[in-house]
Design a protein around this motif. Sequence first.
Motif, mmCIF file in Angstrom:
data_model
loop_
_atom_site.group_PDB
_atom_site.id
_atom_site.type_symbol
_atom_site.label_atom_id
_atom_site.label_comp_id
_atom_site.label_asym_id
_atom_site.label_seq_id
_atom_site.Cartn_x
_atom_site.Cartn_y
_atom_site.Cartn_z
ATOM 1 N N TYR A 256 3.825 28.469 8.360
ATOM 2 C CA TYR A 256 2.378 28.335 8.213
ATOM 3 C C TYR A 256 1.685 28.647 9.544
ATOM 4 N N VAL A 257 0.720 29.565 9.488
ATOM 5 C CA VAL A 257 0.027 30.045 10.688
ATOM 6 C C VAL A 257 -1.450 29.668 10.629
ATOM 7 N N GLU A 258 -1.946 29.153 11.723
ATOM 8 C CA GLU A 258 -3.386 28.942 11.870
ATOM 9 C C GLU A 258 -3.799 29.393 13.270
ATOM 10 N N TYR A 259 -5.080 29.668 13.435
ATOM 11 C CA TYR A 259 -5.556 30.068 14.759
ATOM 12 C C TYR A 259 -6.978 29.557 14.960
ATOM 13 N N ARG A 260 -7.419 29.572 16.213
ATOM 14 C CA ARG A 260 -8.778 29.133 16.503
ATOM 15 C C ARG A 260 -9.290 29.767 17.790
ATOM 16 N N GLY A 261 -10.617 29.715 17.915
ATOM 17 C CA GLY A 261 -11.284 30.192 19.122
ATOM 18 C C GLY A 261 -12.131 29.077 19.698
ATOM 19 N N ILE A 262 -12.079 28.888 21.010
ATOM 20 C CA ILE A 262 -12.781 27.795 21.682
ATOM 21 C C ILE A 262 -13.608 28.348 22.841
ATOM 22 N N TYR A 263 -14.814 27.834 22.997
ATOM 23 C CA TYR A 263 -15.634 28.213 24.143
ATOM 24 C C TYR A 263 -15.056 27.524 25.378
ATOM 25 N N THR A 264 -14.653 28.312 26.349
ATOM 26 C CA THR A 264 -13.884 27.799 27.480
ATOM 27 C C THR A 264 -14.629 26.733 28.270
ATOM 28 N N ALA A 265 -15.926 26.919 28.476
ATOM 29 C CA ALA A 265 -16.688 26.012 29.336
ATOM 30 C C ALA A 265 -16.816 24.612 28.744
ATOM 31 N N THR A 266 -17.004 24.505 27.434
ATOM 32 C CA THR A 266 -17.273 23.211 26.814
ATOM 33 C C THR A 266 -16.136 22.706 25.931
ATOM 34 N N ARG A 267 -15.130 23.561 25.671
ATOM 35 C CA ARG A 267 -14.013 23.263 24.765
ATOM 36 C C ARG A 267 -14.497 23.095 23.311
ATOM 37 N N LYS A 268 -15.658 23.622 23.011
ATOM 38 C CA LYS A 268 -16.174 23.554 21.648
ATOM 39 C C LYS A 268 -15.449 24.569 20.765
ATOM 40 N N VAL A 269 -15.010 24.139 19.581
ATOM 41 C CA VAL A 269 -14.347 25.043 18.645
ATOM 42 C C VAL A 269 -15.398 25.940 17.993
ATOM 43 N N ILE A 270 -15.237 27.242 18.159
ATOM 44 C CA ILE A 270 -16.169 28.225 17.612
ATOM 45 C C ILE A 270 -15.746 28.656 16.216
ATOM 46 N N PHE A 271 -14.441 28.820 16.014
ATOM 47 C CA PHE A 271 -13.925 29.142 14.687
ATOM 48 C C PHE A 271 -12.501 28.619 14.568
ATOM 49 N N HIS A 272 -12.088 28.370 13.341
ATOM 50 C CA HIS A 272 -10.741 27.863 13.070
ATOM 51 C C HIS A 272 -10.306 28.355 11.704
ATOM 52 N N LYS A 273 -9.219 29.109 11.656
ATOM 53 C CA LYS A 273 -8.679 29.586 10.383
ATOM 54 C C LYS A 273 -7.616 28.605 9.912
ATOM 55 N N SER A 274 -7.779 28.113 8.702
ATOM 56 C CA SER A 274 -6.838 27.148 8.147
ATOM 57 C C SER A 274 -5.461 27.780 7.946
ATOM 58 N N PRO A 275 -4.403 26.967 7.866
ATOM 59 C CA PRO A 275 -3.032 27.491 7.788
ATOM 60 C C PRO A 275 -2.800 28.438 6.613
ATOM 61 N N MET A 276 -2.063 29.518 6.905
ATOM 62 C CA MET A 276 -1.686 30.519 5.913
ATOM 63 C C MET A 276 -0.165 30.571 5.848
ATOM 64 N N PRO A 277 0.426 30.654 4.659
ATOM 65 C CA PRO A 277 1.885 30.597 4.532
ATOM 66 C C PRO A 277 2.591 31.887 4.922
#
Length: 213
Positions: A97-118
């Motif tokens: 199961y694969v998931e990924y995400r993007g975070i704004y480096t300065a604030t650690r805020k999650v910008i996007f998150h893809k739920s797990p894919m098999p």
Amino acid sequence: MPSKKYYAVFKGRKTGIFTNWEECEEQINGFSGALYKSFKTKEEAEAALELTEQNFMITTEQEEVKQQKTKTKIFPAKELIINSLCVDASCLGNPGYVEYRGIYTATRKVIFHKSPMPNGTNNLGEFLAIVHALVHLNNQGSNIPIYSDSETAILWVKNKKVRTKLNRSTDNEEIFNLVDRALKWLETNEYINPILKWNTVSWGEIPADFGRK
């Protein structure tokens, strides 16, 4: 009475010799790039399969040498730009199961998150994370850099080509559909965002890391 046939499957879910069409069909039906051939004798089928495997091994070795010679080295960035996005992926199993995400480096805020894919791989997740970040920033009209700790994924994005050994199947159709869309986007869009290698040695784990090591 029809003569007996032997089916050699060179590329399919399983390779080998099959003595009836139903078993052969199970290996090739719906399998992308499937290769097979029927023979009148088992000896002919085995000889063809052995020759094909030998040729495949030689071609693969030559291709790997060629890639090693032409592969561009991606060096870690020397400067940390806080106004940036960092991306990472996680894979539970290989494949898994694969998931990924993007975070704004300065604030650690999650910008996007893809739920797990098999039934995916970490490299595919890392690749999709970078392209997702490029699309997001392109839509925002932002030229800030993107950090990834995956040299393989960065090369795939720069070359607009995915070199995965994972076979496409009904189990991983979701992730491969996203890969198709990502490659199409790269082919039809320009971007100015620098894609940089995260310097793990100097800065520690990338902020987008899932913390599952």
